[in-house]
Design a protein around this motif. Structure first.
Motif, PDB file in Angstrom:
ATOM      1  N   UNK A  14       0.841  -1.198   0.000  1.00 51.08           N
ATOM      2  CA  UNK A  14       0.000   0.000   0.000  1.00 51.08           C
ATOM      3  C   UNK A  14       0.875   1.247   0.000  1.00 51.08           C
ATOM      4  N   UNK A  15       0.439   2.269  -0.749  1.00 53.03           N
ATOM      5  CA  UNK A  15       1.112   3.558  -0.681  1.00 53.03           C
ATOM      6  C   UNK A  15       0.881   4.151   0.699  1.00 53.03           C
ATOM      7  N   UNK A  16       1.906   4.709   1.308  1.00 51.47           N
ATOM      8  CA  UNK A  16       1.780   5.252   2.661  1.00 51.47           C
ATOM      9  C   UNK A  16       0.658   6.284   2.718  1.00 51.47           C
ATOM     10  N   UNK A  17      -0.203   6.127   3.701  1.00 51.67           N
ATOM     11  CA  UNK A  17      -1.310   7.068   3.867  1.00 51.67           C
ATOM     12  C   UNK A  17      -2.481   6.808   2.960  1.00 51.67           C
ATOM     13  N   UNK A  18      -2.390   5.769   2.112  1.00 56.06           N
ATOM     14  CA  UNK A  18      -3.476   5.429   1.185  1.00 56.06           C
ATOM     15  C   UNK A  18      -3.684   3.916   1.233  1.00 56.06           C
ATOM     16  N   UNK A  19      -4.475   3.472   2.199  1.00 50.35           N
ATOM     17  CA  UNK A  19      -4.629   2.032   2.428  1.00 50.35           C
ATOM     18  C   UNK A  19      -5.340   1.308   1.297  1.00 50.35           C
ATOM     19  N   UNK A  28      10.848  -6.547 -15.388  1.00 42.65           N
ATOM     20  CA  UNK A  28      10.137  -6.090 -14.195  1.00 42.65           C
ATOM     21  C   UNK A  28       8.890  -5.364 -14.665  1.00 42.65           C
ATOM     22  N   UNK A  29       7.746  -5.679 -14.053  1.00 40.81           N
ATOM     23  CA  UNK A  29       6.480  -5.032 -14.404  1.00 40.81           C
ATOM     24  C   UNK A  29       5.792  -4.586 -13.124  1.00 40.81           C
ATOM     25  N   UNK A  30       5.167  -3.422 -13.157  1.00 46.12           N
ATOM     26  CA  UNK A  30       4.434  -2.939 -11.981  1.00 46.12           C
ATOM     27  C   UNK A  30       2.983  -2.672 -12.339  1.00 46.12           C
ATOM     28  N   UNK A  31       2.132  -2.807 -11.346  1.00 41.20           N
ATOM     29  CA  UNK A  31       0.691  -2.644 -11.533  1.00 41.20           C
ATOM     30  C   UNK A  31       0.145  -1.839 -10.364  1.00 41.20           C
ATOM     31  N   UNK A  32      -0.784  -0.946 -10.643  1.00 39.66           N
ATOM     32  CA  UNK A  32      -1.427  -0.130  -9.608  1.00 39.66           C
ATOM     33  C   UNK A  32      -2.873  -0.586  -9.462  1.00 39.66           C
ATOM     34  N   UNK A  33      -3.288  -0.848  -8.232  1.00 40.18           N
ATOM     35  CA  UNK A  33      -4.685  -1.184  -7.943  1.00 40.18           C
ATOM     36  C   UNK A  33      -5.297  -0.046  -7.130  1.00 40.18           C
ATOM     37  N   UNK A  90      21.839  -6.045 -21.867  1.00 41.80           N
ATOM     38  CA  UNK A  90      21.565  -7.290 -21.158  1.00 41.80           C
ATOM     39  C   UNK A  90      22.827  -7.947 -20.605  1.00 41.80           C
ATOM     40  N   UNK A  91      23.993  -7.530 -21.091  1.00 40.91           N
ATOM     41  CA  UNK A  91      25.242  -8.133 -20.631  1.00 40.91           C
ATOM     42  C   UNK A  91      25.758  -7.486 -19.348  1.00 40.91           C
ATOM     43  N   UNK A  92      25.049  -6.443 -18.876  1.00 46.14           N
ATOM     44  CA  UNK A  92      25.424  -5.778 -17.630  1.00 46.14           C
ATOM     45  C   UNK A  92      24.313  -5.934 -16.598  1.00 46.14           C
ATOM     46  N   UNK A  93      24.695  -5.855 -15.305  1.00 47.78           N
ATOM     47  CA  UNK A  93      23.692  -5.853 -14.247  1.00 47.78           C
ATOM     48  C   UNK A  93      22.861  -4.576 -14.363  1.00 47.78           C
ATOM     49  N   UNK A  94      21.673  -4.589 -13.771  1.00 44.83           N
ATOM     50  CA  UNK A  94      20.816  -3.404 -13.824  1.00 44.83           C
ATOM     51  C   UNK A  94      20.065  -3.234 -12.512  1.00 44.83           C
ATOM     52  N   UNK A  95      19.765  -1.992 -12.176  1.00 48.40           N
ATOM     53  CA  UNK A  95      19.058  -1.668 -10.934  1.00 48.40           C
ATOM     54  C   UNK A  95      17.757  -0.956 -11.275  1.00 48.40           C
ATOM     55  N   UNK A  96      16.650  -1.525 -10.798  1.00 46.54           N
ATOM     56  CA  UNK A  96      15.337  -0.884 -10.911  1.00 46.54           C
ATOM     57  C   UNK A  96      15.064  -0.168  -9.598  1.00 46.54           C
ATOM     58  N   UNK A  97      14.925   1.143  -9.652  1.00 48.98           N
ATOM     59  CA  UNK A  97      14.651   1.935  -8.457  1.00 48.98           C
ATOM     60  C   UNK A  97      13.520   2.895  -8.779  1.00 48.98           C
ATOM     61  N   UNK A  98      12.386   2.706  -8.127  1.00 50.73           N
ATOM     62  CA  UNK A  98      11.186   3.458  -8.499  1.00 50.73           C
ATOM     63  C   UNK A  98      10.512   4.017  -7.252  1.00 50.73           C
ATOM     64  N   UNK A  99      10.074   5.268  -7.340  1.00 58.68           N
ATOM     65  CA  UNK A  99       9.298   5.906  -6.277  1.00 58.68           C
ATOM     66  C   UNK A  99       7.944   6.292  -6.847  1.00 58.68           C
ATOM     67  N   UNK A 100       6.868   5.733  -6.263  1.00 59.26           N
ATOM     68  CA  UNK A 100       5.501   6.068  -6.668  1.00 59.26           C
ATOM     69  C   UNK A 100       4.873   6.973  -5.612  1.00 59.26           C
ATOM     70  N   UNK A 101       4.233   8.056  -6.061  1.00 57.37           N
ATOM     71  CA  UNK A 101       3.668   9.043  -5.151  1.00 57.37           C
ATOM     72  C   UNK A 101       2.282   9.461  -5.630  1.00 57.37           C
ATOM     73  N   UNK A 102       1.329   9.535  -4.709  1.00 52.92           N
ATOM     74  CA  UNK A 102      -0.012  10.013  -5.057  1.00 52.92           C
ATOM     75  C   UNK A 102       0.038  11.525  -5.263  1.00 52.92           C
ATOM     76  N   UNK A 103      -0.503  12.001  -6.367  1.00 55.99           N
ATOM     77  CA  UNK A 103      -0.631  13.437  -6.600  1.00 55.99           C
ATOM     78  C   UNK A 103      -1.992  13.904  -6.107  1.00 55.99           C
ATOM     79  N   UNK A 104      -2.077  15.117  -5.574  1.00 54.70           N
ATOM     80  CA  UNK A 104      -3.381  15.645  -5.168  1.00 54.70           C
ATOM     81  C   UNK A 104      -4.273  15.814  -6.378  1.00 54.70           C
ATOM     82  N   UNK A 105      -5.598  15.699  -6.202  1.00 52.79           N
ATOM     83  CA  UNK A 105      -6.543  15.822  -7.318  1.00 52.79           C
ATOM     84  C   UNK A 105      -6.437  17.163  -7.988  1.00 52.79           C
ATOM     85  N   UNK A 106      -6.639  17.139  -9.342  1.00 47.98           N
ATOM     86  CA  UNK A 106      -6.528  18.394 -10.103  1.00 47.98           C
ATOM     87  C   UNK A 106      -7.815  18.625 -10.873  1.00 47.98           C
TER      88      UNK A 106
END
Length: 610
Positions: free
Chosen positions: A523-528, A541-546, A594-610
């Motif tokens: 869960x995103x912090x503050x958004x259960x 690597x694949x990500x999904x938002x529910x 593909x012949x080198x190592x790789x790092x996936x580093x991702x930050x997901x943040x809720x934006x306020x409604x617009x």
């Protein structure tokens, strides 16, 4: 171990996206505002220096379109080139029958009401009254073209100046793109504490920004970091079974096509297994026969195959398995399948199959036809090679012949129409056929006949070639042919191609299930009620938002700390709008090298409604 930096967008890309932003914000208040009508689409395209016809607008705004977002707008601009002054001049010179640099009202009227997208006389009169600068009843088209180009440039410059002058606009998130601040202003904090807003504007001003404040960002964000080893150090989980050549085998070909809206389409297939058996299943890009000495760009495109039970209802249709292991270009699954019928759903992430310019670098396309010594029309050698490749792609069962069904997959792709049995009988009378199927030579003859009927005008043929993924240099750049192989140890499998209306929905269902079944939700912090799933495969690597809330949410995604990674979104920072009570695939990520190592580093943040 040193890691390759995720490449920052090139200066050319940055300039392009800055122009996209400027045009969008000249029409809308925010980049998260959707285009909700064809009129709005026309207006924002004009603001970007395009001059869309009704046919162009109808291509992107169909009967089923209800909205387009900023990402869609960017994709359209990549495909729709600006109307250049030289191009306008060339068109006007064709109308100038006297060659004196002027076009009369009657000449313009004849051209505009009889050719291309036909206009009414009233529309022609309105255009001429604006274009007749000297009011002498003649159109000095060189001056008109200069003014047209100048006006377009002035509109774009004004929009860019407005964007540059407004600090708030520059901090807005832009769909799959975002404003890139100078490197000196980017924080060097770790991914877990990286601010969503790297701009150093005081906190007071940040309240009006579309990005949350630093404190709120930390409270409502989720950080993920995964280190992946290079493919060269991985052993194949499913080595080829011993005695595989003695197993029962069926195969089928197909092709991924990159559509105008940036989506990717392909045929689906039906697999029938008569008896429960061990199965060895593979999918891989298909190399084309006549170019063994030349590597094909699409051979690096990632592929996958999802296997779903073919139930009569949605509840009966479940994900059975999918190819996760890889051996060179081949993606593999091995296991036991029960007797029954299955859907085979080909997939590629879009990380390596992306929109490219279709224009020739020299501005002049490759010739498709030429005149022989006897003035007869014939196909050039280059065009014959391409037609041979296309034949190879649409010969789905690989028997060296095109059945009516195979030919119709080609016709639907290129013209949207089918060839009926009567028309096929006419083909049989005029072109080389065997067993009521079109030979490669017959396919060449058919295309030559169509060219002859058009007296060598290549316009329609270029439409066909572009629909098949070719650019004006006859390079296959927006498609990836592939081959599916099914080996069964103790029974004979059979595969049939399908064109299902429900195909994209089924593939999305399978893709989502493959992600949620392999990893837990965070869960995103503050958004259960907003969750992120991050699937770590062997090579993707694949990500999904529910979103389980009753309102839409907009999630800001930041991959800037990733290394040696490319995202299916095309940029390192973007925003995803997820409707209420909906799951949505956020992104797919692959290594650049593909012949080198790789790092996936991702930050997901809720934006306020617009």
């Amino acid at each position: 171990m040193s890691f390759q930096e995720s490449p920052r967008p090139s200066e050319e890309d940055e300039a392009f996206y800055m122009q996209c932003r400027a045009a969008y914000l000249a029409v809308f208040r925010s980049s998260l505002t959707n285009i909700t009508s064809k009129q709005h689409l026309c207006r924002v395209l004009q603001q970007a220096g395009r001059n869309p016809s009704s046919a162009t607008l109808n291509k992107y705004w169909t009967a089923t379109t209800s909205k387009l977002n900023f990402d869609d707008f960017c994709e359209i601009l990549k495909h729709e080139e600006k109307t250049e002054e030289s191009e306008l001049m060339r068109v006007f010179k064709k109308m100038d029958v006297n060659g004196d640099g002027y076009i009369t009202h009657s000449e313009l009227e004849k051209a505009l009401i009889t050719r291309g997208e036909k206009m009414t006389k009233e529309e022609v009169n309105a255009i001429f009254s604006l274009a007749d600068i000297n009011k002498d009843g003649k159109l000095h088209y060189a001056e008109f073209c200069r003014l047209f180009a100048s006006t377009v440039e002035q509109c774009q410059t004004a929009a860019l100046e407005r964007l540059e002058a407004d600090a708030k606009l520059k901090r807005l998130n832009f769909g799959s793109q975002s404003y890139s601040p100078p490197k000196s202003s980017v924080s060097s904090a770790s991914p877990a504490t990286q601010r969503a807003d790297s701009d150093t504007t005081p906190k007071k001003d940040n309240r009006s920004s579309s990005r949350p404040s630093s404190a709120r960002s930390r409270r409502s964000s989720l950080s993920s970091s995964i280190t992946m080893t290079s493919s060269s150090t991985k052993a194949n989980k499913f080595p080829e079974p011993s005695g595989l050549q003695g197993w029962n085998h069926s195969f089928m070909k197909g092709c991924f096509f990159l559509e105008d809206d940036g989506s990717i389409s392909a045929l689906q297939y039906q697999l029938h297994i008569p008896h429960t058996t061990t199965v060895y299943l593979t999918i891989q890009p298909l190399g084309l026969s006549h170019r063994p000495d030349k590597s094909s760009a699409w051979m690096t495109v990632d592929t996958a195959l999802f296997v779903m039970s073919a139930g009569e209802t949605k509840e009966d249709t479940n994900l059975v398995c999918f190819t996760e292991s890889k051996d060179k270009e081949k993606y593999i699954w091995k296991g036991e399948l029960n007797a029954g019928t299955y859907h085979l759903l080909p997939f590629t992430s879009g990380c390596r199959l992306k929109k490219r310019s279709r224009k020739s670098p020299s501005g002049k396309p490759v010739e498709l036809f030429y005149r022989t010594d006897t003035e007869e029309l014939d196909l050039t050698r280059e065009f014959r090679e391409v037609l041979s490749d296309i034949f190879e792609i649409i010969d789905l069962d690989g028997n060296g012949l095109l059945s009516l069904e195979e030919y119709n997959f080609f016709e639907l792709r290129t013209s949207g129409e089918k060839c009926d049995k009567d028309a096929w009988a006419v083909c049989k009378e005029n072109f080389d056929m065997r067993k009521n199927q079109l030979t490669r030579q017959g396919f060449m003859e058919l295309n030559l006949m169509e060219a002859t009927e058009k007296d060598g005008d290549p316009a329609d043929m270029w439409v066909t070639l572009e629909a098949m993924g070719y650019n004006r240099m006859l390079e296959l750049v927006e498609a990836c042919p592939f081959q599916i192989d099914v080996y069964c140890e103790s029974t004979q499998p059979s595969i049939q191609p399908l064109s299902m209306d429900s195909g994209p929905k089924l593939l999305n269902q399978a893709l989502q299930k493959s992600i949620t079944a392999r990893t837990g939700a965070k869960a995103l912090r503050g958004h259960d009620n907003v969750f992120i799933y991050t699937y770590k495969g062997e090579h993707r690597i694949s990500s999904l938002i529910t979103n389980k809330t009753n309102q839409r949410v907009t999630v800001h995604v930041n991959n800037e700390q990733s290394r040696n990674c490319c995202s299916s979104r095309g940029m390192t920072v973007f925003a995803v709008e997820v409707p209420a009570r909906t799951k949505m695939v956020c992104q797919h990520v692959l290594p650049i090298n593909e012949k080198q190592d790789w790092i996936y580093s991702c930050v997901e943040t809720i934006l306020p409604g617009m």
